[in-house]
Design a protein around this motif. Sequence first.
Motif, PDB file in Angstrom:
ATOM      1  N   ARG B  33      42.880  47.017  18.518  1.00 55.11           N
ATOM      2  CA  ARG B  33      42.613  47.709  17.250  1.00 55.11           C
ATOM      3  C   ARG B  33      41.272  47.249  16.662  1.00 55.11           C
ATOM      4  NH1 ARG B  33      45.481  49.856  12.721  1.00 55.11           N
ATOM      5  NH2 ARG B  33      43.877  50.282  11.155  1.00 55.11           N
ATOM      6  N   PHE B  34      41.056  45.921  16.714  1.00 60.43           N
ATOM      7  CA  PHE B  34      39.793  45.371  16.205  1.00 60.43           C
ATOM      8  C   PHE B  34      38.604  45.978  16.935  1.00 60.43           C
ATOM      9  CE2 PHE B  34      36.448  42.157  16.921  1.00 60.43           C
ATOM     10  CZ  PHE B  34      35.978  42.007  15.620  1.00 60.43           C
ATOM     11  N   LEU B  35      38.700  46.004  18.273  1.00 63.79           N
ATOM     12  CA  LEU B  35      37.559  46.486  19.063  1.00 63.79           C
ATOM     13  C   LEU B  35      37.348  47.982  18.860  1.00 63.79           C
ATOM     14  CD1 LEU B  35      38.057  44.424  22.358  1.00 63.79           C
ATOM     15  CD2 LEU B  35      36.452  43.982  20.489  1.00 63.79           C
ATOM     16  N   THR B  36      38.454  48.710  18.659  1.00 65.16           N
ATOM     17  CA  THR B  36      38.332  50.146  18.404  1.00 65.16           C
ATOM     18  C   THR B  36      37.602  50.380  17.079  1.00 65.16           C
ATOM     19  OG1 THR B  36      40.394  50.487  19.591  1.00 65.16           O
ATOM     20  CG2 THR B  36      39.631  52.293  18.204  1.00 65.16           C
ATOM     21  N   ASP B  40      33.788  51.920  16.205  1.00 64.83           N
ATOM     22  CA  ASP B  40      33.545  52.976  15.227  1.00 64.83           C
ATOM     23  C   ASP B  40      32.831  52.445  13.986  1.00 64.83           C
ATOM     24  OD1 ASP B  40      34.748  54.529  17.095  1.00 64.83           O
ATOM     25  OD2 ASP B  40      36.709  54.548  16.126  1.00 64.83           O
ATOM     26  N   GLY B  41      32.328  51.209  14.062  1.00 63.23           N
ATOM     27  CA  GLY B  41      31.448  50.712  13.014  1.00 63.23           C
ATOM     28  C   GLY B  41      32.151  50.051  11.844  1.00 63.23           C
ATOM     29  N   ARG B  42      33.398  49.624  12.016  1.00 65.96           N
ATOM     30  CA  ARG B  42      34.106  48.966  10.922  1.00 65.96           C
ATOM     31  C   ARG B  42      34.581  47.579  11.343  1.00 65.96           C
ATOM     32  NH1 ARG B  42      35.846  54.241  10.318  1.00 65.96           N
ATOM     33  NH2 ARG B  42      37.438  53.887  11.901  1.00 65.96           N
ATOM     34  N   LEU B  43      34.601  46.651  10.383  1.00 63.42           N
ATOM     35  CA  LEU B  43      35.146  45.318  10.620  1.00 63.42           C
ATOM     36  C   LEU B  43      36.543  45.260  10.017  1.00 63.42           C
ATOM     37  CD1 LEU B  43      32.080  43.101   9.528  1.00 63.42           C
ATOM     38  CD2 LEU B  43      32.683  43.844  11.847  1.00 63.42           C
ATOM     39  N   VAL B  44      37.551  44.909  10.821  1.00 64.17           N
ATOM     40  CA  VAL B  44      38.889  44.750  10.249  1.00 64.17           C
ATOM     41  C   VAL B  44      39.454  43.387  10.603  1.00 64.17           C
ATOM     42  CG1 VAL B  44      39.435  47.220  10.248  1.00 64.17           C
ATOM     43  CG2 VAL B  44      40.108  45.804  12.210  1.00 64.17           C
ATOM     44  N   GLY B  45      40.204  42.842   9.639  1.00 56.69           N
ATOM     45  CA  GLY B  45      40.998  41.644   9.882  1.00 56.69           C
ATOM     46  C   GLY B  45      42.452  42.042   9.846  1.00 56.69           C
ATOM     47  N   VAL B  46      43.348  41.073  10.058  1.00 49.83           N
ATOM     48  CA  VAL B  46      44.767  41.378  10.009  1.00 49.83           C
ATOM     49  C   VAL B  46      45.433  40.433   9.013  1.00 49.83           C
ATOM     50  CG1 VAL B  46      45.450  39.863  11.924  1.00 49.83           C
ATOM     51  CG2 VAL B  46      46.810  41.901  11.430  1.00 49.83           C
ATOM     52  N   THR B  68      51.309  40.170  10.559  1.00 52.46           N
ATOM     53  CA  THR B  68      51.892  41.448  10.148  1.00 52.46           C
ATOM     54  C   THR B  68      51.117  42.561  10.838  1.00 52.46           C
ATOM     55  OG1 THR B  68      50.383  41.829   8.324  1.00 52.46           O
ATOM     56  CG2 THR B  68      52.285  40.414   7.887  1.00 52.46           C
ATOM     57  N   GLY B  69      51.573  43.796  10.700  1.00 48.96           N
ATOM     58  CA  GLY B  69      50.857  44.910  11.320  1.00 48.96           C
ATOM     59  C   GLY B  69      49.783  45.491  10.416  1.00 48.96           C
ATOM     60  N   GLU B  70      49.498  44.826   9.289  1.00 51.23           N
ATOM     61  CA  GLU B  70      48.582  45.410   8.311  1.00 51.23           C
ATOM     62  C   GLU B  70      47.130  45.021   8.598  1.00 51.23           C
ATOM     63  OE1 GLU B  70      47.402  45.111   3.598  1.00 51.23           O
ATOM     64  OE2 GLU B  70      49.183  44.029   4.309  1.00 51.23           O
ATOM     65  N   PHE B  71      46.309  45.994   8.925  1.00 53.22           N
ATOM     66  CA  PHE B  71      44.889  45.724   9.152  1.00 53.22           C
ATOM     67  C   PHE B  71      44.116  45.980   7.863  1.00 53.22           C
ATOM     68  CE2 PHE B  71      46.560  46.108  13.336  1.00 53.22           C
ATOM     69  CZ  PHE B  71      45.803  45.223  14.088  1.00 53.22           C
ATOM     70  N   VAL B  72      43.132  45.120   7.595  1.00 49.83           N
ATOM     71  CA  VAL B  72      42.411  45.162   6.331  1.00 49.83           C
ATOM     72  C   VAL B  72      40.922  45.250   6.632  1.00 49.83           C
ATOM     73  CG1 VAL B  72      42.002  43.888   4.183  1.00 49.83           C
ATOM     74  CG2 VAL B  72      44.164  43.582   5.417  1.00 49.83           C
ATOM     75  N   GLU B  73      40.241  46.222   6.035  1.00 50.75           N
ATOM     76  CA  GLU B  73      38.803  46.303   6.276  1.00 50.75           C
ATOM     77  C   GLU B  73      38.108  45.177   5.514  1.00 50.75           C
ATOM     78  OE1 GLU B  73      37.168  50.200   6.202  1.00 50.75           O
ATOM     79  OE2 GLU B  73      35.135  49.475   6.615  1.00 50.75           O
TER      80      GLU B  73
END
Lengths: 385, 316, 349
Positions: B33-36, B40-46, B68-73
């Motif tokens: 998910r992170f690499l996807t 697409d130009g976004r940084l996400v943490g979990v 958790t399954g919650e990803f946070v930009e």
Amino acid sequence: MGNACAVIGVGQTAYRTKRTDVSIAGLVREAALRALEDAGLTFKDIDAVVIGKAPDLFEGVMMPEAYLADALGARGKPMTRVHTAGSVGGSTALVAASLVQGGVHDRVLVVAWEKQSESNATWALSTHPPLTPSIVVGAGGYFAPHIRAYMRRTGCPDHIGTVVAVKDRQNALKNPYAHLRIPGISREMVESTPMLWEPIRYLETCPSSDGAAAMVLASESAARRAPNPPAWLHGTAMRSEPIFFAGRDTVNPQAGKDCAADVYRQAGITDPRRELDCAEVYVPFSWYEPMWLENLGFCGEGEGWKLTESGATALDGDIPWNASGGVLSSNPIGASGLIRFAEAALQVRGLAGEHQVEGARKALGHAYGGGAQFFAMWVVGSEQP
Amino acid sequence: MPPSDTEVGALVADHALEFPGGYTRSVGPVIGRFLTELRDGRLVGVRTASGGVLFPPLEYDDDGEAVTGEFVEVGPDATVQTYAWVPRPLPGHPFDRPFAWALIKPDGADTALLHALDLGEFEPGAKQPKTLRTGLRVRPKWRATRTGGITDIECFRPEVTMIGAPSRVEYRLSAGKALTRFLTGIAEGRFLGHRCGVCGKVYVPMKGLCPVDGVPTTEEVEVPDTGTVTTYAVNNIPDPRAPAVPFVSAYILLDGSDIAMLALVAGIPADQVRMGLRVKAAWKPREEWGRTMENITWFEPTGEPDVPFEDIQDYV
Amino acid sequence: MNTAVVAFAQTEHTGEDSGLTEVELLAPVITAIKERTGLSRFGFTCSGSLDYLAGAPFSFVSALDAVGAWPPISESHVEMDAAWALYEAWVRLQHGDIDTALVYGFGKTSQPGRGGGVRHNTGLRALMTLQLDPYYLAPLGVDQVSLAALQARAVLEGGHKEDDLRAVAARSREAGRGNPYALDLPEPGDEDYEVVPLRPYDCPPVTDGAAAIVLATGDRARELCETPAWIRGIDHRIEAHSPGARDLSRSESAALAGEKAGARGVEIAELHAQFSHEELILRDALGLSDDVRINPSGGALAANPMMATGLIRIGEAASYVHRGQARRTLGHASSGPCLQQNLVCVLEA
């Protein structure tokens, strides 16, 4: 062998050609979390973590205990990485058991894995370094001459290897984790596959698998609190000998005989065929079943093939070997030995499911590696010794 | 580089360990998910179970607890936590000119990412620039073509300032004393070995020690290039260094040696090779010889009568 | 089970490839330690080595030739510094059914790298990248010295000066020149930074070498050695992998291992600090006061035969006890990027 020790949790992943649905950490956690669940524990309850795998070249991650420390809940704990070639899964279990037997820890998590699909086993095992004086021919090319020597020594018929190849794959159909599941497997099917390294046919060899297996090992007091039945260790042993030396018996290696004698002595076993209820033995090429039957003292020298041919080692025989389907059906190489040890434990815990050997109370787990020179074994039982 | 072939001096050769095409790594759901998002130009943490934001995300926090399954930009604005200035980059580094490594914490994340920090053009060996400091505010520079890898971020750059991997490990390996001596013999058309002073067994090639007695060996012995096949395999898997399939790899007990060595047997149909077959080394033309086993193409039958199995059974 | 280091042997380490294989380096060390103890068989044998240093799988297989593993021996191997092999052997001795163990480790850092042992360990620096998280760190190509420099920066920001690093390097090199087994390295000069703030003398030298230790328990130890170095405490701990998830200025795993092993009241400490700043972190983590002598052998900055370096620290620490130079000493080993994993062994006369 020190303090009492028992297996209180076992976890396995599905074994497949490619587990592309998970990362390396995801794969090892799948096995570890299942073992913890079986033991009714979480990472917080674990005192130490021991991991094992075959050469790092398989995944190109060197000394992977560093990267996997957090994934296995090892932060702030002792973590060890074992590597003893193909026997490593077995040795890893014994190193973990030793921590309990030595009175150092109460609950140890042990995990072994391989993700062979990240590269290629033939490449990783034969990297062709320059200057080597001997040709390198891969595992099959190495073991085939010794199988030929066994056949010549015993004068056994050619179809014995086929019998094992069929039996273990039939057992695999009863094991939901197994990699090779071939409905309708038959001698004709095996004999119709090509000779890769004569006398070894394609279906007489093990597959290349991705997979991991884990166990939780516990002291007596911790085992008494486990929710599911424990498998008690009755004996543990390792033996090694050099790979090439004058007068070496490569068909029936002394290290294997000595290792078996040691583990039987600890377990009080004098007649393994009668006193053990089943065995999970490292058989990566079908012919190694009759060879190890002799090496492990289940029969006299030259008699192993007769035992195999008689059906004694089948799931309904008097001494089932590899009820799980064995290495011939699933081979994440670094985990294969640990899977043998874990399956032996599942049998005496009565938790082997469809491939359960009825009433199994004592079982042998076995692994070997290198040029059939490294051996690791344990005997587990349903009763505390 | 082929093995060096000077008369004196240790025998060395270059070696590269490289899985052809590179390893194929499956990444699993969280890294995936992170690499996807990265592609697409976004940084996400979990979000972790304890409420923090783990960046870059993993399936577990540093205590091994599942996230958790919650990803946070998070980010893209970020802060340098600590750094290292590289005045002379190595071949595998992201720049061939001076740059810094830095631990970089995007706004909204609780942990930091290690990445390269580009501070502009510098001459090789340049001193660490004064602008490099903890607390420096930076942003990612995205690669124009992104494929879903940590290097989709080309580097981080300071805010509003100037513009600025497969695995291969190489070695030089030593043959060692014993093997160098053995291959020097092979370069002269001779098979050399050692006799152990304790057990009296002859090892060809010599190891310089006896694996049974664990003692050094020094007594040199020369044996002929003839021997007996003890056991063998017929290989149907092609190998670049062997003749066409099927080819025979055999243990050959050289006359006068106590240990069989693995070598190719040819000059006879594969299905006619047998235990006890007498063989002799087939040498390449002398002018092609070097300090390598490649001087010997393979072993081939001598035509002598076979050796009975009883005489070789202790060597298989 | 009272267990002691009763013998220690090592090679005269070299700063370049001497043309010997790993097994040829190891064999004389095994011969020496057998002679020293008069033992040729051991209850258990355990070793530490690294396939990637040799560029081929199974580097430990041929090493077994040096041991004389016949009749077959009870033996195991860790793909870690041999200090962890010593830990495994110590645990095995606690079972009580055997009373001796042989431990060894070996490594040639001269081999990795194009054309071999090139300037400033660039081969090893790049090789160690393979030890990192294969998704987020290794693809960046970040090398061992760069990661160490990140940690060094964190140490400097905690109040240390670059001169403190230089002082560690100077003292280590001077001690190394007095140690016949370590390398002869000059006084730190005015070399330019390798990766700022680390200069070449703050980094470990290319080194080939091997070492072995014999452990024995109870009366057996007293028979084999006049003044056995008794292991009073031994422990190892690992911490989080990602440098972004850690406070790099300290080592929580070293502190924990030190606490469990009882690292108090030692006179001499042999620390496996591969970089100057690591010594500062370790002193702090282990609570070593200013009167504790650090690395009289020169430590890893004077000889770093990887996979044996940590074992040598324990061997050196034991030797001070054997020779009556100290009553209580400490040997430390480390592994992983930025001191991720640490082992502490406390020895006493």
